[in-house]
Scaffold this motif. Structure first.
Motif, PDB file in Angstrom:
ATOM      1  N   GLY A  85      37.864  51.828  59.922  1.00  0.00           N
ATOM      2  CA  GLY A  85      37.080  52.433  60.338  1.00  0.00           C
ATOM      3  C   GLY A  85      36.238  53.204  59.549  1.00  0.00           C
ATOM      4  O   GLY A  85      35.139  53.874  60.043  1.00  0.00           O
ATOM      5  N   SER A  86      36.469  53.268  58.164  1.00  0.00           N
ATOM      6  CA  SER A  86      35.679  53.835  57.364  1.00  0.00           C
ATOM      7  C   SER A  86      34.993  52.883  56.146  1.00  0.00           C
ATOM      8  O   SER A  86      35.601  51.693  56.175  1.00  0.00           O
ATOM      9  CB  SER A  86      36.652  54.994  56.514  1.00  0.00           C
ATOM     10  N   ARG A  87      34.258  53.374  55.326  1.00  0.00           N
ATOM     11  CA  ARG A  87      33.795  52.790  54.197  1.00  0.00           C
ATOM     12  C   ARG A  87      34.810  52.951  53.050  1.00  0.00           C
ATOM     13  O   ARG A  87      35.532  53.839  52.883  1.00  0.00           O
ATOM     14  CB  ARG A  87      32.609  53.190  53.753  1.00  0.00           C
ATOM     15  N   PRO A  88      34.719  51.959  52.217  1.00  0.00           N
ATOM     16  CA  PRO A  88      35.720  51.845  50.959  1.00  0.00           C
ATOM     17  C   PRO A  88      35.359  52.904  50.096  1.00  0.00           C
ATOM     18  O   PRO A  88      33.925  53.127  49.725  1.00  0.00           O
ATOM     19  CB  PRO A  88      35.862  50.401  50.391  1.00  0.00           C
ATOM     20  N   ALA A  89      36.468  53.632  49.314  1.00  0.00           N
ATOM     21  CA  ALA A  89      35.981  54.497  48.253  1.00  0.00           C
ATOM     22  C   ALA A  89      36.457  53.595  47.014  1.00  0.00           C
ATOM     23  O   ALA A  89      37.509  52.838  46.870  1.00  0.00           O
ATOM     24  CB  ALA A  89      37.017  55.505  48.289  1.00  0.00           C
ATOM     25  N   THR A  90      35.449  53.308  46.042  1.00  0.00           N
ATOM     26  CA  THR A  90      35.624  52.644  45.052  1.00  0.00           C
ATOM     27  C   THR A  90      35.426  53.048  43.730  1.00  0.00           C
ATOM     28  O   THR A  90      34.582  53.896  43.511  1.00  0.00           O
ATOM     29  CB  THR A  90      34.541  51.523  45.002  1.00  0.00           C
ATOM     30  N   ASP A  91      36.145  52.587  42.537  1.00  0.00           N
ATOM     31  CA  ASP A  91      35.724  53.158  41.255  1.00  0.00           C
ATOM     32  C   ASP A  91      35.786  51.643  40.604  1.00  0.00           C
ATOM     33  O   ASP A  91      36.712  51.070  40.384  1.00  0.00           O
ATOM     34  CB  ASP A  91      36.825  54.011  40.497  1.00  0.00           C
ATOM     35  N   SER A  92      34.550  51.425  39.837  1.00  0.00           N
ATOM     36  CA  SER A  92      34.369  50.340  39.112  1.00  0.00           C
ATOM     37  C   SER A  92      33.479  50.535  37.690  1.00  0.00           C
ATOM     38  O   SER A  92      32.903  51.384  37.824  1.00  0.00           O
ATOM     39  CB  SER A  92      33.798  49.133  39.831  1.00  0.00           C
ATOM     40  N   GLY A  93      33.894  49.770  36.698  1.00  0.00           N
ATOM     41  CA  GLY A  93      33.395  49.878  35.536  1.00  0.00           C
ATOM     42  C   GLY A  93      34.078  49.283  34.214  1.00  0.00           C
ATOM     43  O   GLY A  93      35.004  48.444  34.778  1.00  0.00           O
ATOM     44  N   ARG A  94      33.717  49.598  33.244  1.00  0.00           N
ATOM     45  CA  ARG A  94      34.323  48.945  32.143  1.00  0.00           C
ATOM     46  C   ARG A  94      35.207  49.828  31.477  1.00  0.00           C
ATOM     47  O   ARG A  94      34.721  50.820  31.087  1.00  0.00           O
ATOM     48  CB  ARG A  94      33.133  48.383  30.715  1.00  0.00           C
ATOM     49  N   TYR A  95      36.499  49.542  31.555  1.00  0.00           N
ATOM     50  CA  TYR A  95      37.615  50.285  31.070  1.00  0.00           C
ATOM     51  C   TYR A  95      38.466  49.667  30.299  1.00  0.00           C
ATOM     52  O   TYR A  95      38.853  48.532  30.467  1.00  0.00           O
ATOM     53  CB  TYR A  95      38.401  50.765  32.281  1.00  0.00           C
ATOM     54  N   SER A  96      39.237  50.424  29.598  1.00  0.00           N
ATOM     55  CA  SER A  96      40.282  49.804  28.795  1.00  0.00           C
ATOM     56  C   SER A  96      41.868  50.073  29.121  1.00  0.00           C
ATOM     57  O   SER A  96      42.503  49.107  28.781  1.00  0.00           O
ATOM     58  CB  SER A  96      40.206  50.485  27.185  1.00  0.00           C
ATOM     59  N   ARG A  97      41.918  50.675  30.070  1.00  0.00           N
ATOM     60  CA  ARG A  97      43.375  50.783  30.426  1.00  0.00           C
ATOM     61  C   ARG A  97      43.587  50.956  32.166  1.00  0.00           C
ATOM     62  O   ARG A  97      44.263  50.205  32.446  1.00  0.00           O
ATOM     63  CB  ARG A  97      43.828  52.272  30.097  1.00  0.00           C
ATOM     64  N   HIS A  98      42.726  51.804  32.748  1.00  0.00           N
ATOM     65  CA  HIS A  98      42.601  51.773  34.130  1.00  0.00           C
ATOM     66  C   HIS A  98      41.508  51.970  34.921  1.00  0.00           C
ATOM     67  O   HIS A  98      40.567  52.469  34.222  1.00  0.00           O
ATOM     68  CB  HIS A  98      43.829  52.700  34.679  1.00  0.00           C
ATOM     69  N   ALA A  99      41.299  51.639  36.137  1.00  0.00           N
ATOM     70  CA  ALA A  99      40.247  51.898  37.144  1.00  0.00           C
ATOM     71  C   ALA A  99      40.858  52.754  38.228  1.00  0.00           C
ATOM     72  O   ALA A  99      41.894  52.538  38.687  1.00  0.00           O
ATOM     73  CB  ALA A  99      39.727  50.827  37.658  1.00  0.00           C
ATOM     74  N   GLY A 100      40.478  54.046  38.520  1.00  0.00           N
ATOM     75  CA  GLY A 100      40.941  55.016  39.503  1.00  0.00           C
ATOM     76  C   GLY A 100      41.342  56.091  38.670  1.00  0.00           C
ATOM     77  O   GLY A 100      41.068  56.301  37.334  1.00  0.00           O
ATOM     78  N   PRO A 101      41.768  56.846  39.573  1.00  0.00           N
ATOM     79  CA  PRO A 101      42.477  56.991  40.898  1.00  0.00           C
ATOM     80  C   PRO A 101      41.227  57.206  41.929  1.00  0.00           C
ATOM     81  O   PRO A 101      40.300  57.634  41.622  1.00  0.00           O
ATOM     82  CB  PRO A 101      43.396  57.920  40.732  1.00  0.00           C
ATOM     83  N   VAL A 102      41.225  56.280  42.993  1.00  0.00           N
ATOM     84  CA  VAL A 102      40.638  56.782  44.217  1.00  0.00           C
ATOM     85  C   VAL A 102      41.449  57.079  45.434  1.00  0.00           C
ATOM     86  O   VAL A 102      42.568  56.457  45.604  1.00  0.00           O
ATOM     87  CB  VAL A 102      39.763  55.389  44.338  1.00  0.00           C
TER      88      VAL A 102
END
Length: 129
Positions: A85-102
């Motif tokens: 029922g909600s829009r997604p919370a997103t983290d995206s980009g160019r990383y070397s270890r991890h994306a997030g936390p979200v």
């Protein structure tokens, strides 16, 4: 007040100041020691070819982070959490270890988790209902 009492109070004040400085330094070191970690306990770990997306729960909040199996190489990574029922919370980009936390407030709703590293990805469908 005699000079002995003044010295004792100054010594106590200096000791308290030093202790609070050490606590602040230790707390900042702890926060930096675990980059990309979520609060709460891990409820799901979703592996895929080049990494793993970990899902954590704390109260009514859901948090996710995508972690590379072989950190070091900068590449496109993403993680998203969507409460029904909600829009997604997103983290995206160019990383070397991890994306997030979200993190999202899910309450008692189902969530959909997605994670990707490069061309490989994972999607859970609705979980934790």
């Amino acid at each position: 007040m005699d000079s002995g009492a003044i010295r004792r109070r100054l010594s106590l004040g200096a000791a308290l100041l030093a202790a609070s400085g050490l606590l602040a330094f230790a707390a900042s070191g702890t926060a930096q020691a675990a980059p990309g970690s979520c609060a709460g306990h891990e409820v799901r770990s979703v592996p895929f070819g080049s990494g793993v997306t970990r899902v954590y729960k704390r109260g009514d909040y859901i948090c996710a982070v995508t972690v590379a199996r072989r950190p070091g190489t900068v590449r496109t990574m993403s993680v998203s959490v969507q409460a029904r029922g909600s829009r997604p919370a997103t983290d995206s980009g160019r990383y070397s270890r991890h994306a997030g936390p979200v993190t999202v407030h899910a309450g008692h709703r189902c969530v959909w988790i997605r994670g990707s590293i490069g061309a490989e990805s994972v999607s859970t469908g609705w979980i934790l209902c």
